[in-house]
Scaffold this motif. Sequence first.
Motif, PDB file in Angstrom:
ATOM      1  N   GLU A  90    -118.235  65.250 -26.724  1.00 50.06           N
ATOM      2  CA  GLU A  90    -119.278  64.943 -25.746  1.00 50.06           C
ATOM      3  C   GLU A  90    -120.634  64.749 -26.419  1.00 50.06           C
ATOM      4  O   GLU A  90    -121.471  63.982 -25.935  1.00 50.06           O
ATOM      5  N   GLU A  91    -120.854  65.442 -27.537  1.00 49.19           N
ATOM      6  CA  GLU A  91    -122.117  65.295 -28.259  1.00 49.19           C
ATOM      7  C   GLU A  91    -122.302  63.871 -28.772  1.00 49.19           C
ATOM      8  O   GLU A  91    -123.434  63.406 -28.934  1.00 49.19           O
ATOM      9  N   LYS A  93    -121.857  61.327 -27.148  1.00 49.68           N
ATOM     10  CA  LYS A  93    -122.435  60.544 -26.058  1.00 49.68           C
ATOM     11  C   LYS A  93    -123.894  60.914 -25.814  1.00 49.68           C
ATOM     12  O   LYS A  93    -124.522  60.399 -24.887  1.00 49.68           O
ATOM     13  N   ALA A  94    -124.418  61.815 -26.647  1.00 46.78           N
ATOM     14  CA  ALA A  94    -125.806  62.270 -26.468  1.00 46.78           C
ATOM     15  C   ALA A  94    -126.501  62.441 -27.815  1.00 46.78           C
ATOM     16  O   ALA A  94    -127.306  63.350 -28.001  1.00 46.78           O
ATOM     17  N   SER A  96    -129.049  61.884 -30.936  1.00 46.76           N
ATOM     18  CA  SER A  96    -130.510  61.694 -30.959  1.00 46.76           C
ATOM     19  C   SER A  96    -130.866  60.332 -31.534  1.00 46.76           C
ATOM     20  O   SER A  96    -130.317  59.914 -32.558  1.00 46.76           O
ATOM     21  N   LEU A 127    -123.713  56.577 -24.204  1.00 45.05           N
ATOM     22  CA  LEU A 127    -124.723  56.915 -25.206  1.00 45.05           C
ATOM     23  C   LEU A 127    -126.000  56.118 -24.969  1.00 45.05           C
ATOM     24  O   LEU A 127    -127.105  56.682 -24.908  1.00 45.05           O
ATOM     25  N   GLY A 130    -127.775  56.802 -21.498  1.00 45.74           N
ATOM     26  CA  GLY A 130    -128.450  58.086 -21.397  1.00 45.74           C
ATOM     27  C   GLY A 130    -129.618  58.256 -22.339  1.00 45.74           C
ATOM     28  O   GLY A 130    -130.194  59.343 -22.427  1.00 45.74           O
ATOM     29  N   SER A 131    -129.985  57.181 -23.029  1.00 47.27           N
ATOM     30  CA  SER A 131    -131.034  57.266 -24.044  1.00 47.27           C
ATOM     31  C   SER A 131    -132.309  56.562 -23.590  1.00 47.27           C
ATOM     32  O   SER A 131    -132.334  55.871 -22.571  1.00 47.27           O
TER      33      SER A 131
END
Length: 224
Positions: A90-91, A93-94, A96, A127, A130-131
């Motif tokens: 899941e990380e 998809k998020a 930095s 990704l 959500g950015s």
Amino acid sequence: MNHKVKALVFDVYGTLFDVHSVAAKAQSLYGRNGAELSQLWRKKQLEYSTLREVMGTYKPFSEVTRDALVHALHELGLPTDQAQQDALMEEYKALSLYEEVPAFLTEHGDKRLAVLSNGSRDMLEPLIAGSAIHGQITDIFSVDDIRKFKPSPAAYEYAHEQLGLDPGEVLFLSSNGWDIEGAKNIGFQTAWVNRSGQANEELDNRPDTVCEDLNGVSEWLEKQ
């Protein structure tokens, strides 16, 4: 003479987004092994995609990424608990964004802005959505659409065909030297965003410019 650049096509992982931002989550799950896990996971992810391309045994990048994670966990003697695997996946998809990315895209918003990634759409779309760059990227080109991983020529040709531009009108940007070689091989202009200070690849091509980050690419574009 170089053509006027009409489109910027970005690699995603390591170029726009920091793949090692997963290390914080890995450390929360595995303590001091987190940073090493992040490094090995990424190494095997790249190896597995390349090996599958060579062997002709394609799998979507989300599956390749999980396989690489399981290998890394085994290699480091860490638990392979499903819930922990899922949390790390899941990380992805998020991840930095690198600090200069949003401003760079805004500065060059007069050009077509696209990504070409080995990532499958189930990874890429959430990704980007959500950015902070959601809405700035006009096209998401995933190699999953043609089932051919970069640096296969087919992957870059796919983006070329979708853009409908002369290859020389496209600037391809990546933090990976091998990716730059692949793009240059089909005629794209290339900018190597060499964030980690790697040595040149000893293959047949050289990038049109080498910069530490995207700010350096802006400086180069201004001179064209």
